[in-house]
Design an enzyme around this catalytic site. Structure first.
Site, PDB file in Angstrom:
ATOM      1  N   GLU A  87      48.415  41.916  44.760  1.00  0.00           N
ATOM      2  CA  GLU A  87      48.511  41.407  43.395  1.00  0.00           C
ATOM      3  C   GLU A  87      49.949  41.276  42.900  1.00  0.00           C
ATOM      4  OE1 GLU A  87      46.211  39.925  42.337  1.00  0.00           O
ATOM      5  OE2 GLU A  87      44.414  40.765  43.252  1.00  0.00           O
TER       6      GLU A  87
ATOM      7  N   MET B 103      39.406  34.256  41.173  1.00  0.00           N
ATOM      8  CA  MET B 103      39.208  35.105  42.355  1.00  0.00           C
ATOM      9  C   MET B 103      39.489  34.295  43.613  1.00  0.00           C
ATOM     10  SD  MET B 103      38.424  37.953  43.730  1.00  0.00           S
ATOM     11  CE  MET B 103      38.549  38.100  45.508  1.00  0.00           C
ATOM     12  N   GLU B 104      40.314  34.886  44.468  1.00  0.00           N
ATOM     13  CA  GLU B 104      40.875  34.138  45.596  1.00  0.00           C
ATOM     14  C   GLU B 104      40.001  34.057  46.836  1.00  0.00           C
ATOM     15  OE1 GLU B 104      41.802  37.180  44.517  1.00  0.00           O
ATOM     16  OE2 GLU B 104      42.509  38.463  46.131  1.00  0.00           O
ATOM     17  N   ASN B 105      38.671  34.092  46.733  1.00  0.00           N
ATOM     18  CA  ASN B 105      37.812  34.017  47.918  1.00  0.00           C
ATOM     19  C   ASN B 105      38.391  33.017  48.922  1.00  0.00           C
ATOM     20  OD1 ASN B 105      35.771  35.502  46.378  1.00  0.00           O
ATOM     21  ND2 ASN B 105      35.597  33.589  45.256  1.00  0.00           N
TER      22      ASN B 105
ATOM     23  N   GLY C  40      40.328  36.168  35.527  1.00  0.00           N
ATOM     24  CA  GLY C  40      40.883  34.837  35.366  1.00  0.00           C
ATOM     25  C   GLY C  40      40.426  33.962  36.522  1.00  0.00           C
TER      26      GLY C  40
ATOM     27  N   HIS D  11      47.383  34.116  47.484  1.00  0.00           N
ATOM     28  CA  HIS D  11      46.526  35.106  48.146  1.00  0.00           C
ATOM     29  C   HIS D  11      45.961  34.586  49.459  1.00  0.00           C
ATOM     30  CE1 HIS D  11      46.372  38.370  45.320  1.00  0.00           C
ATOM     31  NE2 HIS D  11      45.772  37.702  44.361  1.00  0.00           N
TER      32      HIS D  11
ATOM     33  N   GLU E 266      46.340  32.378  42.960  1.00  0.00           N
ATOM     34  CA  GLU E 266      45.192  32.491  43.882  1.00  0.00           C
ATOM     35  C   GLU E 266      45.497  31.856  45.234  1.00  0.00           C
ATOM     36  OE1 GLU E 266      43.258  34.590  42.863  1.00  0.00           O
ATOM     37  OE2 GLU E 266      43.646  34.474  40.714  1.00  0.00           O
TER      38      GLU E 266
HETATM   39  N1  BES Z   1      42.020  39.241  42.889  1.00  0.00           N
HETATM   40  C1  BES Z   1      42.148  38.963  41.514  1.00  0.00           C
HETATM   41  C2  BES Z   1      40.840  38.969  40.769  1.00  0.00           C
HETATM   42  C3  BES Z   1      40.282  40.344  40.558  1.00  0.00           C
HETATM   43  C4  BES Z   1      40.811  41.145  39.569  1.00  0.00           C
HETATM   44  C5  BES Z   1      39.251  40.822  41.323  1.00  0.00           C
HETATM   45  C6  BES Z   1      40.303  42.411  39.373  1.00  0.00           C
HETATM   46  C7  BES Z   1      38.750  42.080  41.137  1.00  0.00           C
HETATM   47  C8  BES Z   1      39.286  42.886  40.159  1.00  0.00           C
HETATM   48  C9  BES Z   1      42.835  37.624  41.293  1.00  0.00           C
HETATM   49  O1  BES Z   1      43.684  37.232  42.300  1.00  0.00           O
HETATM   50  C10 BES Z   1      43.696  37.784  40.079  1.00  0.00           C
HETATM   51  O2  BES Z   1      44.632  38.510  40.150  1.00  0.00           O
HETATM   52  N2  BES Z   1      43.363  37.114  38.995  1.00  0.00           N
HETATM   53  C11 BES Z   1      44.082  37.240  37.761  1.00  0.00           C
HETATM   54  C12 BES Z   1      44.828  35.995  37.419  1.00  0.00           C
HETATM   55  C13 BES Z   1      46.254  36.000  37.852  1.00  0.00           C
HETATM   56  C14 BES Z   1      46.952  34.727  37.474  1.00  0.00           C
HETATM   57  C15 BES Z   1      47.056  37.172  37.349  1.00  0.00           C
HETATM   58  C16 BES Z   1      43.099  37.518  36.671  1.00  0.00           C
HETATM   59  O3  BES Z   1      41.918  37.431  36.942  1.00  0.00           O
HETATM   60  O4  BES Z   1      43.508  37.819  35.573  1.00  0.00           O
HETATM   61 ZN    ZN Z   2      45.445  38.224  42.382  1.00  0.00          ZN
END
Ligand code: BES
Ligand code: ZN
Length: 906
Positions: free
Chosen positions: A359, A302-304, A300, A340, A337
């Site tokens: 997370e 990524m919190e770079n 969805g 994070h 994000e």
């Molecule tokens: N850090 C994650 C993105 C991620 C997920 C990186 C899996 C590597 C592996 C990001 O913060 C995240 O959690 N994104 C979610 C959206 C959120 C609103 C739950 C996503 O991508 O679904």
């Molecule tokens: Zn996340």
């Protein structure tokens, strides 16, 4: 010149360097193989990274100089690299105090562990030194590492270059110590980029040098951070900008011409940053925040650090074409994000075992922020349906895992970004916060953040801060929730005036788990003023329950004699009431005495108990009748999910009852459908707008004739004019599903028209809506076409999973299609997170032991570590479904109950 390919297969067991001995000198390079973590005798402090991307040829070259602290005698340096070609002659180590430059005598590659073992002829001097490496790589199309995403500009297809490093792909872009605990400073330079392109990284640009139509861009050095948060984006973008009260510059970058669609996210971001600053009692740590919409994106968002990347659907909001649900998604993802930036980026988990700290916490706190910004969305009620209920569903499987989970290899990391880390994680945080109190919880978090800022922390460290701030045995309570998998079901019985409460592990399979939890228990008797709380271990007894009613007379008033445990569903557990207590709750629901959250909790628990064969389907259906006048969004949404699953199981167990069941379910939803109507109402709530879409979609799936006719009529108006007021974005999915119900191989017009809508829109949310409806068709031939379309070049690979929402008639077609297409599916998705979505969507709907056998056979030679757990969970789900079907077949009262319910007027 010899160039080592990091991705080339080496002979198993072959050593990568000479085995001469020294202390860590005794080490040989082979001793570094198969280790889950890098050795710590060299610690990186600062990276100077130069990258020269070639967007047309899809490749890049680069160099990195890493300031290292050598903390133990060693002749070896071990660090990560993957899919890079490394020039061994370029690998050198330079001690600042001497002019001597040491060349690596051997550059060994352990492909399976994605490590480089650099061997030097002499022991490296302790203290600081500079390691330099040059390398080449490919800009891949796999949405990870350093990759290309495709966009269109003036009718021409172009590549942008994007990074996605979490969890362990920074090593595909530059050699590094690619573990979250090796925090360092990063200075990034992009070389020879076409001048017209936007270049973004974590930090602001420090200097730009133009050279004809190319430019070199130097970014400021970052503060301490983990490798997985480093980011670069290069492409053509428009942007909009705003500032927080503290002067943080916030920008949203999107495709040229789409910047209007970034306004909503920009506004949410500014307000959310201000909110978190106060909540964490700590300012946003950097001077700017960029948020970018990327057309091809695996997750969805990524919190770079300072440069958050998003899928378009999670960042862009279009007044004309986005639904209320899309708006909420944007707000949720942005809030997640940005959380994070503190929880994750400033304070980072020490190792992936503690991923849930990142997370689970970000998920929880995003609700806090959204609730602040949009109180009318009642997001905490939605939390139960989106997070808690899903967490309980997965964690009721024997193949679940504890929140704190052992991770032994990089290939296992990806799979733990799952419902347990996110949703169970968020749910147990919510439970804890309620137990210790909001203010104390917040203060403890603020001190946790201060204590571990710019560094790393473990779960224990969070408990320590909370224990200090709240004076409660937080670690003892919480260990029972984070160190063991599963959760309890609490059985409640009333005997005379005595309430008996006992916990046991809940498992859908019916097996008896041994888990025990320390449960923050709450209970209300007859009204919400009577709330009592206590910590419960194995059992509890309440002798004089009458005394728990705030007004003792109420205990004998049938309308007010209900007893509800787990008030407002704060706890991560289920409750099973005895028959008499259950009947009272049902009465209370019908008479609207219970809160939204409690109505939802009882519903969700009843459904789970039924699937676990602890409640008959007849009882569940009778119970669902209590929700006939339900209008609350979250409860309706849960009810819709449940009716869909019940419909599928009845189709297997008692197909002859299907028409009655459908009639009953249609009856359940007609009340809200009539109240909501197809058209938006002036001043209506966000939740009603979302319910409208959900309810009409449910009715369409159930084949409700009037809905099909009306949906199709409105769809035709939309085909004529994409801006018709007759098809508001909130109801488009419902209309698409309605259209698809009548499509078959001889009557394909609806299907073709939907494909046209897909092809003609450039809006991702619209594309996803269409994709999500195509396979809802009952016709098997069309389902197959829809599935093939999802895998075709017309659908970005990030979106194919949305096409897997297959009607119950399509289960077998989907399975066969999946097997036939396994090779391309594995090739495209195998190394990422999306393959698990394919496996669970295609396998889980089945309900027979024959299918279990078939699935196991198919995967014997195909299971990979990155999907092993998901596969086991999906197979367990099929076993559970099979047992459920069997028990429904044996249910005596079912036919009679269904007949009665179906003819009732609602
Ligand atoms: N850090 C994650 C993105 C991620 C997920 C990186 C899996 C590597 C592996 C990001 O913060 C995240 O959690 N994104 C979610 C959206 C959120 C609103 C739950 C996503 O991508 O679904
Ligand atoms: Zn996340």
């Amino acid at each position: 010149m010899e160039v080592l390919q990091v991705h080339k297969q080496r002979k198993p067991g072959a050593s990568t360097s000479s085995d001469s001995s020294q202390s860590s000198r005794e080490a040989t390079s082979s001793q570094f193989k198969g280790q889950p973590r890098l050795p710590k005798f060299a610690v990186p402090k600062r990276y100077d990274i130069h990258l020269k991307p070639d967007l047309k040829a899809c490749k890049f070259s680069g160099s990195v100089s890493i300031e290292l602290d050598i903390v133990a005698d060693t002749r070896f340096i071990v660090l990560n690299a993957a899919h890079l070609s490394i020039n061994p002659a370029s690998v050198s180590f330079n001690h600042p105090d001497s002019s001597k430059v040491l060349q690596a005598t051997k550059v060994g590659v352990v492909e399976a562990d994605e490590i480089l073992v650099l061997d030097f002829a002499e022991t490296l001097p302790k203290g600081m030194g500079l390691l330099s490496i040059r390398f080449d790589g490919v800009l891949n199309d796999q949405m990870k590492g350093f990759y290309t995403s495709i966009y269109e500009h003036n009718g021409e297809k172009k590549n942008m270059a994007v990074t996605q490093f979490e969890p362990a792909y920074a090593r595909q872009c530059f050699p590094c110590w690619d573990e979250p605990a090796f925090k360092a400073k990063f200075k990034i330079t992009l070389l020879d980029v076409p001048s017209e392109l936007v270049t973004l990284s974590n930090m602001p640009v420090m200097e730009k040098k133009e050279n004809g139509h190319l430019k070199t861009v130097y970014f400021e050095e970052s503060p301490l951070m983990s490798t997985y948060l480093v980011a670069v984006v290069i492409g053509l973008f428009d942007y909009i900008e705003a500032h927080t009260l503290n002067g943080i510059k916030v920008r949203v970058y999107c495709q040229v011409g789409k910047s209007n669609q970034g306004k909503f996210a920009l506004d949410v971001a500014v307000k959310t940053l201000e909110y978190y600053k106060d909540y964490f009692d700590m300012p946003y740590p950097l001077s700017k925040l960029d948020m970018v919409a990327i057309p091809d994106f695996a997750f969805g968002a990524m919190e770079n650090f300072g440069l958050v990347t998003y899928r378009e659907t999670a960042l862009l909001y279009d007044d004309q074409h986005s639904a209320a649900a899309n708006k909420q998604r944007v707000a949720t993802v942005v809030a997640h994000e940005l959380a994070h930036q503190w929880f994750g980026n400033l304070v980072t988990m020490e190792w992936w075992t503690d991923l849930w700290l990142n997370e689970g916490f970000a998920t929880w706190v995003s609700y806090l922020a959204n609730d602040k910004l949009f109180p009318e969305w009642k997001v905490w009620t939605q939390f139960l349906d989106h997070e808690c209920s899903e967490g309980l569903r997965l964690d009721g499987l024997a193949e679940s895992h504890p929140i704190e989970v052992e991770v032994n290899h990089a290939s296992e990391i990806q799979e733990i970004f799952d419902t347990i880390s996110y949703r169970k994680g968020a749910s147990v945080i919510r439970m804890l916060r309620d137990y210790v109190g909001g203010q104390k919880f917040q203060n403890s978090l603020a001190s946790y953040i201060k204590r571990h800022a710019w560094s790393n922390a473990k779960t224990e460290d969070l408990w320590t801060a909370l224990k200090e701030g709240c004076d409660e045995p937080v670690n003892k309570i919480m260990n029972s929730w984070t160190k063991q998998k599963g959760y309890p079901v609490v059985s409640v019985k009333m005997k005379n005036q005595k309430l008996e409460i006992e916990q046991s592990q809940f498992l859908y399979s019916g097996s008896h788990g041994k888990g025990q939890w320390i449960i923050p228990m709450t209970l209300c008797c007859g009204d919400y003023e009577s709330r009592k709380s206590f910590l419960m271990e194995k059992k509890a007894e309440i002798h004089d329950i009458k005394g728990f009613f705030s007004d003792t007379d109420k205990s004998s008033d049938p309308a007010r004699s209900w007893i509800k445990l787990n008030v407002d569903q704060i706890g991560f557990f289920r409750v099973k009431y005895d028959e008499a207590l259950g009947a009272k709750l049902r009465y209370a629901i019908e008479n609207k005495y219970l809160s939204i959250t409690d109505r939802l909790g009882i519903l969700d628990d009843s459904f789970a108990l039924c699937m676990a064969r602890q409640m008959s389907l007849a009882s569940l259906l009778t119970f669902l009748g209590a929700y006939q006048e339900e209008l609350e969004h979250t409860v309706l949404s849960n009810l819709i999910k449940i009716t869909d699953k019940v419909g599928r199981v009845v189709a297997d167990a008692k197909p002859e009852l299907m028409n009655y069941i459908k009639q009953f379910f249609i009856g359940l939803f007609l009340y809200s459908a009539e109240k909501l109507g197809w058209d938006p109402k002036q001043g209506e709530s966000h939740l009603d707008a979302m319910s409208r879409g959900d309810v009409f979609t449910a009715l369409a799936m159930l084949g409700h004739e009037e809905t099909l006719i009306e949906g199709t009529r409105r769809f035709h108006a939309f085909l004529e004019n994409r801006n018709t007021p007759l098809l508001h974005p909130d109801i488009r999915k419902a209309a698409y599903v309605a259209v698809m119900q009548k499509v078959n191989t001889t009557n394909r017009t609806g299907f073709e028209s939907l494909l046209r809508v897909y092809r003609e829109t450039d809006q991702s949310q619209e594309k996803v809506r269409v994709l999500g409806s195509l396979a809802s068709c009952p016709d098997q031939g069309i389902i197959l076409e829809a599935l093939n379309f999802a895998l075709s070049a017309e659908v970005r690979s990030q979106d194919a999973v949305f096409g897997l929402a297959v009607s119950k008639e399509g289960r077998e077609v989907a399975w066969k299609w999946f097997k036939d297409n396994w090779d391309p599916i594995w090739k495209t998705y195998g190394s990422g997170n999306l393959v698990t979505r394919f496996v669970s969507s295609v396998v889980s709907p089945f309900a027979s032991s024959e299918k279990v056998k078939e699935v196991k056979e198919f995967f014997t030679s195909r299971t990979k570590p990155s999907m092993a757990r998901t596969l086991k969970q999906s197979i367990e789900q099929v076993e559970i479904n099979a047992k459920w079907v069997q028990s429904i077949k044996n249910e005596k009262q079912l036919t009679e109950t269904v007949n009665k319910l179906a003819i009732r007027k609602y």
